[in-house]
Design a protein around this motif. Structure first.
Motif, PDB file in Angstrom:
ATOM      1  N   ASN A 198      -7.867  -5.318   1.900  1.00 19.17           N
ATOM      2  CA  ASN A 198      -9.479  -5.168   1.619  1.00 19.17           C
ATOM      3  C   ASN A 198      -9.454  -3.726   1.243  1.00 19.17           C
ATOM      4  O   ASN A 198      -8.981  -2.739   1.811  1.00 19.17           O
ATOM      5  CB  ASN A 198     -10.231  -5.336   2.717  1.00 19.17           C
ATOM      6  N   ARG A 199     -10.449  -3.082   0.343  1.00 20.71           N
ATOM      7  CA  ARG A 199     -10.357  -1.541  -0.003  1.00 20.71           C
ATOM      8  C   ARG A 199     -11.818  -1.379  -0.528  1.00 20.71           C
ATOM      9  O   ARG A 199     -12.594  -2.198  -0.914  1.00 20.71           O
ATOM     10  CB  ARG A 199      -9.507  -1.102  -1.109  1.00 20.71           C
ATOM     11  N   ARG A 200     -12.571  -0.454  -0.140  1.00 24.71           N
ATOM     12  CA  ARG A 200     -13.920  -0.030  -0.592  1.00 24.71           C
ATOM     13  C   ARG A 200     -13.945   0.707  -1.787  1.00 24.71           C
ATOM     14  O   ARG A 200     -12.879   1.444  -2.172  1.00 24.71           O
ATOM     15  CB  ARG A 200     -14.568   0.957   0.768  1.00 24.71           C
ATOM     16  N   VAL A 216       0.840  -1.255   0.122  1.00 19.87           N
ATOM     17  CA  VAL A 216       0.062   0.019  -0.086  1.00 19.87           C
ATOM     18  C   VAL A 216       0.699   1.064  -0.046  1.00 19.87           C
ATOM     19  O   VAL A 216       0.539   2.338  -0.869  1.00 19.87           O
ATOM     20  CB  VAL A 216      -0.914  -0.057   1.371  1.00 19.87           C
ATOM     21  N   ALA A 217       1.880   1.235   0.888  1.00 23.86           N
ATOM     22  CA  ALA A 217       2.687   2.243   1.149  1.00 23.86           C
ATOM     23  C   ALA A 217       3.306   2.725  -0.292  1.00 23.86           C
ATOM     24  O   ALA A 217       3.494   3.878  -0.674  1.00 23.86           O
ATOM     25  CB  ALA A 217       3.716   2.326   2.240  1.00 23.86           C
ATOM     26  N   ALA A 259      -3.211  -9.837   5.021  1.00 25.40           N
ATOM     27  CA  ALA A 259      -3.652  -9.345   3.370  1.00 25.40           C
ATOM     28  C   ALA A 259      -4.575 -10.570   3.237  1.00 25.40           C
ATOM     29  O   ALA A 259      -4.624 -11.474   3.789  1.00 25.40           O
ATOM     30  CB  ALA A 259      -2.305  -9.333   2.648  1.00 25.40           C
ATOM     31  N   ILE A 260      -5.380 -10.111   2.080  1.00 26.10           N
ATOM     32  CA  ILE A 260      -5.986 -11.269   1.584  1.00 26.10           C
ATOM     33  C   ILE A 260      -5.317 -11.872   0.424  1.00 26.10           C
ATOM     34  O   ILE A 260      -4.744 -11.120  -0.363  1.00 26.10           O
ATOM     35  CB  ILE A 260      -7.412 -10.492   0.902  1.00 26.10           C
ATOM     36  N   ALA A 261      -5.263 -13.170   0.367  1.00 26.76           N
ATOM     37  CA  ALA A 261      -4.516 -13.882  -0.304  1.00 26.76           C
ATOM     38  C   ALA A 261      -5.278 -14.923  -1.336  1.00 26.76           C
ATOM     39  O   ALA A 261      -6.170 -15.492  -0.934  1.00 26.76           O
ATOM     40  CB  ALA A 261      -3.190 -14.683   0.251  1.00 26.76           C
ATOM     41  N   GLN A 309     -11.464  -5.328  -9.426  1.00 24.13           N
ATOM     42  CA  GLN A 309     -12.590  -6.238  -9.182  1.00 24.13           C
ATOM     43  C   GLN A 309     -12.420  -7.358 -10.350  1.00 24.13           C
ATOM     44  O   GLN A 309     -12.493  -8.543 -10.013  1.00 24.13           O
ATOM     45  CB  GLN A 309     -13.814  -5.665  -8.940  1.00 24.13           C
ATOM     46  N   ALA A 310     -12.271  -7.002 -11.718  1.00 19.89           N
ATOM     47  CA  ALA A 310     -12.256  -8.084 -12.719  1.00 19.89           C
ATOM     48  C   ALA A 310     -10.915  -8.633 -12.413  1.00 19.89           C
ATOM     49  O   ALA A 310     -10.907 -10.092 -12.898  1.00 19.89           O
ATOM     50  CB  ALA A 310     -12.182  -7.121 -14.210  1.00 19.89           C
TER      51      ALA A 310
END
Length: 303
Positions: A277-279, A137-138, A155-157, A286-287
């Motif tokens: 995760n991000r809004r 992210v940074a 993180a989501i892996a 997303q794709a």
């Protein structure tokens, strides 16, 4: 400093377009009272009258004409920016930045990245390869690819491959006058192409079998920090190399290289695509995640 809402500025432009407060209210989905109050509030804060009003007509004052001429381009720019942002939620576009080990990038390039670009040609993918671990992210990346054991815990892996192994190999000609090594320790008597890790330390060749694990410091005429250079050296008979299996799979299959000590190279941790995760993520993001999940599940048809 007074802050004005967009609705007050949009109301002014709508009245100019429509020629009346009532018609402008209908266009904006507001009541006539609400739009009148919005313009009145703006005029009080600016301390200037923008419109001349009669029971039959409405027209801009001199100050109003100057005001509209200055705010119209700005509001059109804001509207364009908002429409562009909304469109990215509908059609994948824009740029995705991915950070990966070089070997990992090579493994996902054809089956995932190129497949994605074929489906979504309006997206640009920017891949940066490096060996060091970074704060994704940074550093401004959307996604990263590392082996599962190096993925941060928060993180989501998405695991991308079920099986990854190292491969020890040399050319057939290299063994014309040498016996083929039968144990990892035999490599200590052979010239090897040594590797260097991103932190500057020498790569120790790892082997494991039947509960026995070995880490060897091999010797040889050259030390390299890039797999493609190591492959060139080995293909030219300089010594034995230690590769990610995917980097020399075709060479082994065609007989250009002979694989040795295969029973001493157990599976490695799988590659993982990971992110945080991000809004309100973009349609492009997303794709890519959806395609990566299809790839991981074996549902992705290869090009």
């Amino acid at each position: 400093m007074t802050r004005h809402s967009l609705i007050e500025l949009e109301a002014v432009l709508a009245i100019v377009r429509c020629g009346s407060f009532r018609a402008a209210a209908l266009e904006l989905g507001m009541s006539a009272t609400a739009i009148s109050n919005a313009v009145g509030k703006l005029e009080r804060e600016l301390d200037v009258r923008l419109f001349n009003r009669t029971t039959r007509s409405v027209s801009l004052t001199y100050a109003g004409r100057i005001f509209v001429a200055q705010i119209k381009p700005a509001l059109e720019g804001i509207q364009k920016a908002m429409n562009t942002a909304r469109s990215q939620q509908e059609t994948p576009s824009g740029t995705l930045r991915i950070n990966a080990f070089a070997t990992a990038a090579r493994e996902i390039m054809a089956p995932l990245v190129l497949a994605y670009l074929q489906r979504y040609p309006q997206v640009h993918i920017d891949i940066v390869t490096e060996g060091r671990l970074i704060d994704v992210v940074a550093a401004g990346f959307d996604l990263a690819v590392r082996s599962a054991d190096l993925v941060p815990g928060d993180a989501i892996a998405i695991p991308l491959a079920q099986s990854r192994r190292m491969a020890v190999a040399a050319t057939p000609a290299f063994f014309d006058n040498r016996p083929i090594p039968e144990r990892p320790q035999d490599l200590l008597a052979y010239p090897c192409v040594r590797g260097r890790l991103p932190d500057g330390t020498l790569l120790r060749w790892r082997f494991a079998k039947g509960g026995v694990e070995l880490h060897l410091d091999v010797d040889g005429p050259i030390t390299l920090d890039e797999a493609s250079l190591a492959r060139i050296a080995v293909m030219n008979g300089l010594g034995i190399g230690y590769f990610m299996e995917a980097d020399v799979r075709d060479d082994i299959a065609t007989g250009r290289l002979i694989r040795i000590l295969e029973d001493w190279t157990p599976p490695l941790a799988p590659l993982c695509l990971y992110y945080y995760n991000r809004r309100n993520s973009s349609a492009a993001f997303q794709a890519f995640i959806a395609l990566a999940r299809d790839f991981a599940a074996g549902r992705l048809t290869q090009p």
